[in-house]
Design an enzyme around this catalytic site. Structure first.
Site, PDB file in Angstrom:
ATOM      1  N   ASN A  28       0.862  -1.193   0.000  1.00 30.91           N
ATOM      2  CA  ASN A  28       0.000   0.000   0.000  1.00 30.91           C
ATOM      3  C   ASN A  28       0.900   1.245   0.000  1.00 30.91           C
ATOM      4  O   ASN A  28       0.818   2.113   0.864  1.00 30.91           O
ATOM      5  CB  ASN A  28      -0.959   0.001   1.191  1.00 30.91           C
ATOM      6  CG  ASN A  28      -1.993   1.113   1.081  1.00 30.91           C
ATOM      7  OD1 ASN A  28      -2.140   1.935   1.966  1.00 30.91           O
ATOM      8  ND2 ASN A  28      -2.681   1.183  -0.037  1.00 30.91           N
ATOM      9  N   LEU A  29       1.738   1.287  -1.018  1.00 29.87           N
ATOM     10  CA  LEU A  29       2.848   2.239  -1.018  1.00 29.87           C
ATOM     11  C   LEU A  29       2.391   3.676  -1.235  1.00 29.87           C
ATOM     12  O   LEU A  29       1.517   3.939  -2.056  1.00 29.87           O
ATOM     13  CB  LEU A  29       3.858   1.834  -2.090  1.00 29.87           C
ATOM     14  CG  LEU A  29       4.402   0.411  -1.930  1.00 29.87           C
ATOM     15  CD1 LEU A  29       5.448   0.132  -3.003  1.00 29.87           C
ATOM     16  CD2 LEU A  29       4.980   0.172  -0.546  1.00 29.87           C
ATOM     17  N   ASP A  31       4.093   8.038  -0.909  1.00 29.13           N
ATOM     18  CA  ASP A  31       5.315   8.773  -1.231  1.00 29.13           C
ATOM     19  C   ASP A  31       6.429   8.552  -0.207  1.00 29.13           C
ATOM     20  O   ASP A  31       7.606   8.713  -0.535  1.00 29.13           O
ATOM     21  CB  ASP A  31       5.021  10.278  -1.343  1.00 29.13           C
ATOM     22  CG  ASP A  31       4.240  10.613  -2.605  1.00 29.13           C
ATOM     23  OD1 ASP A  31       4.067   9.714  -3.454  1.00 29.13           O
ATOM     24  OD2 ASP A  31       3.791  11.766  -2.743  1.00 29.13           O
ATOM     25  N   HIS A  33       7.190   5.602   1.278  1.00 30.88           N
ATOM     26  CA  HIS A  33       7.882   4.386   0.825  1.00 30.88           C
ATOM     27  C   HIS A  33       8.736   4.674  -0.414  1.00 30.88           C
ATOM     28  O   HIS A  33       9.856   4.177  -0.553  1.00 30.88           O
ATOM     29  CB  HIS A  33       6.867   3.300   0.456  1.00 30.88           C
ATOM     30  CG  HIS A  33       5.998   2.827   1.563  1.00 30.88           C
ATOM     31  ND1 HIS A  33       4.655   3.109   1.618  1.00 30.88           N
ATOM     32  CD2 HIS A  33       6.262   2.076   2.662  1.00 30.88           C
ATOM     33  CE1 HIS A  33       4.123   2.538   2.695  1.00 30.88           C
ATOM     34  NE2 HIS A  33       5.074   1.914   3.352  1.00 30.88           N
ATOM     35  N   ASP A 151       8.816   5.496  11.787  1.00 27.08           N
ATOM     36  CA  ASP A 151       8.735   4.442  12.802  1.00 27.08           C
ATOM     37  C   ASP A 151      10.042   4.483  13.604  1.00 27.08           C
ATOM     38  O   ASP A 151      10.918   3.640  13.454  1.00 27.08           O
ATOM     39  CB  ASP A 151       8.492   3.095  12.125  1.00 27.08           C
ATOM     40  CG  ASP A 151       7.182   3.092  11.356  1.00 27.08           C
ATOM     41  OD1 ASP A 151       6.131   2.950  11.980  1.00 27.08           O
ATOM     42  OD2 ASP A 151       7.212   3.301  10.124  1.00 27.08           O
ATOM     43  N   LEU A 185       2.686  10.686   6.288  1.00 27.89           N
ATOM     44  CA  LEU A 185       2.066   9.714   5.388  1.00 27.89           C
ATOM     45  C   LEU A 185       2.087   8.340   6.042  1.00 27.89           C
ATOM     46  O   LEU A 185       3.060   7.959   6.683  1.00 27.89           O
ATOM     47  CB  LEU A 185       2.811   9.671   4.049  1.00 27.89           C
ATOM     48  CG  LEU A 185       2.843  10.976   3.257  1.00 27.89           C
ATOM     49  CD1 LEU A 185       3.510  10.745   1.889  1.00 27.89           C
ATOM     50  CD2 LEU A 185       1.442  11.549   3.064  1.00 27.89           C
TER      51      LEU A 185
HETATM   52  P1  AMP Z   1       5.374  -0.083   6.383  1.00 29.24           P
HETATM   53  O1  AMP Z   1       4.964  -0.452   5.009  1.00 29.24           O
HETATM   54  O2  AMP Z   1       4.405   0.794   7.098  1.00 29.24           O
HETATM   55  O3  AMP Z   1       5.832  -1.265   7.206  1.00 29.24           O
HETATM   56  O4  AMP Z   1       6.667   0.848   6.222  1.00 29.24           O
HETATM   57  C1  AMP Z   1       7.769   0.409   5.480  1.00 29.24           C
HETATM   58  C2  AMP Z   1       8.886   1.406   5.650  1.00 29.24           C
HETATM   59  O5  AMP Z   1       8.445   2.689   5.200  1.00 29.24           O
HETATM   60  C3  AMP Z   1       9.337   1.588   7.110  1.00 29.24           C
HETATM   61  O6  AMP Z   1      10.749   1.726   7.152  1.00 29.24           O
HETATM   62  C4  AMP Z   1       8.645   2.872   7.494  1.00 29.24           C
HETATM   63  O7  AMP Z   1       9.303   3.571   8.531  1.00 29.24           O
HETATM   64  C5  AMP Z   1       8.708   3.650   6.199  1.00 29.24           C
HETATM   65  N1  AMP Z   1       7.703   4.720   6.167  1.00 29.24           N
HETATM   66  C6  AMP Z   1       6.384   4.619   6.440  1.00 29.24           C
HETATM   67  N2  AMP Z   1       5.793   5.822   6.364  1.00 29.24           N
HETATM   68  C7  AMP Z   1       6.755   6.715   6.056  1.00 29.24           C
HETATM   69  C8  AMP Z   1       6.793   8.136   5.847  1.00 29.24           C
HETATM   70  N3  AMP Z   1       5.702   8.887   5.951  1.00 29.24           N
HETATM   71  N4  AMP Z   1       7.970   8.711   5.531  1.00 29.24           N
HETATM   72  C9  AMP Z   1       9.101   7.961   5.431  1.00 29.24           C
HETATM   73  N5  AMP Z   1       9.137   6.623   5.604  1.00 29.24           N
HETATM   74  C10 AMP Z   1       7.979   6.008   5.922  1.00 29.24           C
END
Ligand code: AMP
Length: 282
Positions: A28-29, A31, A33, A151, A185
Site C-alpha cells: 500500500n505504497l 510517497d 515508501h 517508525d 504519510l
Molecule cells: P510499512 O509499510 O508501514 O511497514 O513501512 C515500510 C517502511 O516505510 C518503514 O521503514 C517505514 O518507517 C517507512 N515509512 C512509512 N511511512 C513513512 C513516511 N511517511 N515517511 C518515510 N518513511 C515512511
C-alpha cells in the site's frame, strides 16, 4: 523489475548481482515508501524492495485482515522509482511452518512506547526483518537497508539488532514524508473518514507543541516532564482522540531524558478506529 515470491527464486536472481540496497515494506505504497526506494537507488548497486504483510507483528484484534493491499499500483510505483527486484513472498514462502524461533529484542528498547501498547510487536518486527535480511543478503559481503524515521522506535530496534548480531548491513534512516498539512504519510491514513482526515494533523501539532514546551523547560525538564506530557495528552483527548502516549524521550535511549540529552517527542493515538503514530526530533 524482477518479481519473485520464493526465497530460492530471490537468491537465484540476486546471486550474480551486486550489493543489495533493500527497502522492506508492507505494501500500500505512498510517497514515504517511494522516498525510501529512491534513497536505496542512490545507495546500492541493486535496489530491492519487499512487500509482505507480516502476521507476526499484529495482535489478534488488530487490522491484519483489513490491512490495505494494492498490488498492481505498488508494482508500478516501485518500478518507476528504480526498483530492480521485488520480493513479494506469500505467507507460506516466508513461514512454511509456524515460526517458532523468534528474535527477542532488548526489553529496555522494545517494551516501552509502541511495545507497551502492542505487546510482541517488536518481536514480530525483528523476526520478519531478520528473515528478510537472511533472504536478501545471504552470500553478500555487505548490504544496506533503508528504514523510515516515521517508525522511530522500530528504526532503533532494527539498528540494535543489526549491531548485536554483527550483520554486515548498514541501516540508513530516511526522514518522514508528510502531507501538505503536516500529517505523516501512512498506509493507515486511508482508514480515516474525510472529517477525521481533516483533524488528523492534530497529532503532529501536539508533538510540535510538546517539543517546544520541553525545550522551553530547559534544565527543569526532568521535574516538569510528567506535567507537560499529561497536559499534551489531555488536550489531544479533549479534541476527540484516544491517546496511547505522548512522550518526550532521549533520542539515544528512548528513556526519560537526562539533562543535556538530545530529545525526540513520540506519540500514538486513535482517531475513531484508526491508530496513528508520529514523532519529531526537537
Ligand atoms: P510499512 O509499510 O508501514 O511497514 O513501512 C515500510 C517502511 O516505510 C518503514 O521503514 C517505514 O518507517 C517507512 N515509512 C512509512 N511511512 C513513512 C513516511 N511517511 N515517511 C518515510 N518513511 C515512511
Amino acid at each position: 523489475m524482477h518479481i519473485v515470491h520464493s526465497i530460492s527464486d530471490l537468491r537465484a536472481v540476486l546471486g550474480p548481482l551486486g550489493r543489495p540496497a533493500f527497502v522492506p515494506t508492507m505494501g500500500n505504497l505512498h510517497d514515504g515508501h517511494i522516498a525510501l526506494m529512491r534513497r536505496a537507488v542512490q545507495l546500492g548497486e541493486v535496489p530491492v524492495a519487499s512487500i509482505f504483510v507480516n502476521r507476526l507483528q499484529f495482535l489478534p484484534h488488530e487490522d491484519f485482515d483489513s490491512y490495505p493491499r494494492t498490488w498492481e499500483a505498488d508494482c508500478e510505483r516501485l518500478a518507476a522509482a528504480g526498483c530492480q527486484v521485488l520480493f513479494a513472498p506469500r505467507e507460506h514462502d516466508l513461514y512454511p511452518e509456524p515460526q517458532t524461533f523468534k528474535v527477542q529484542p532488548d526489553p529496555l528498547l522494545a517494551d516501552l512506547l509502541e511495545g507497551q501498547f502492542r505487546p510482541g510487536f517488536f518481536t514480530g518486527v525483528c523476526t520478519v526483518v531478520m528473515k528478510l535480511f537472511c533472504a536478501v543478503f545471504a552470500g553478500k559481503a555487505q548490504g544496506v537497508a533503508v528504514f523510515g524515521q516515521k517508525d522511530y522506535q522500530q528504526l532503533m530496534v532494527v539498528r540494535r539488532m543489526v549491531q548485536q548480531f554483527a550483520l554486515p548491513i548498514d541501516i540508513v534512516a530516511a526522514p518522514t514524508e508528510r502531507a501538505a498539512d503536516g500529517l505523516a504519510l501512512s498506509s493507515r491514513n486511508g482508514y480515516l473518514s474525510p472529517a477525521e482526515r481533516a483533524q488528523a494533523v492534530q497529532l503532529s501539532q501536539a508533538l510540535r507543541a510538546l517539543g517546544e514546551a520541553a525545550r522551553a523547560a530547559g534544565e527543569a525538564l526532568p521535574a516538569r516532564l510528567a506535567d507537560l506530557e499529561h497536559a499534551a495528552r489531555a488536550q489531544l483527548d479533549a479534541s476527540g482522540w484516544q491517546t496511547d502516549y505522548l512522550a518526550v524521550r532521549s533520542r539515544r535511549t528512548l528513556q526519560a531524558p537526562q539533562p543535556g540529552d538530545a530529545l525526540v517527542v513520540l506519540g500514538a493515538a486513535r482517531l475513531g478506529t484508526t491508530r496513528l503514530i508520529d514523532n519529531l526530533e526537537v
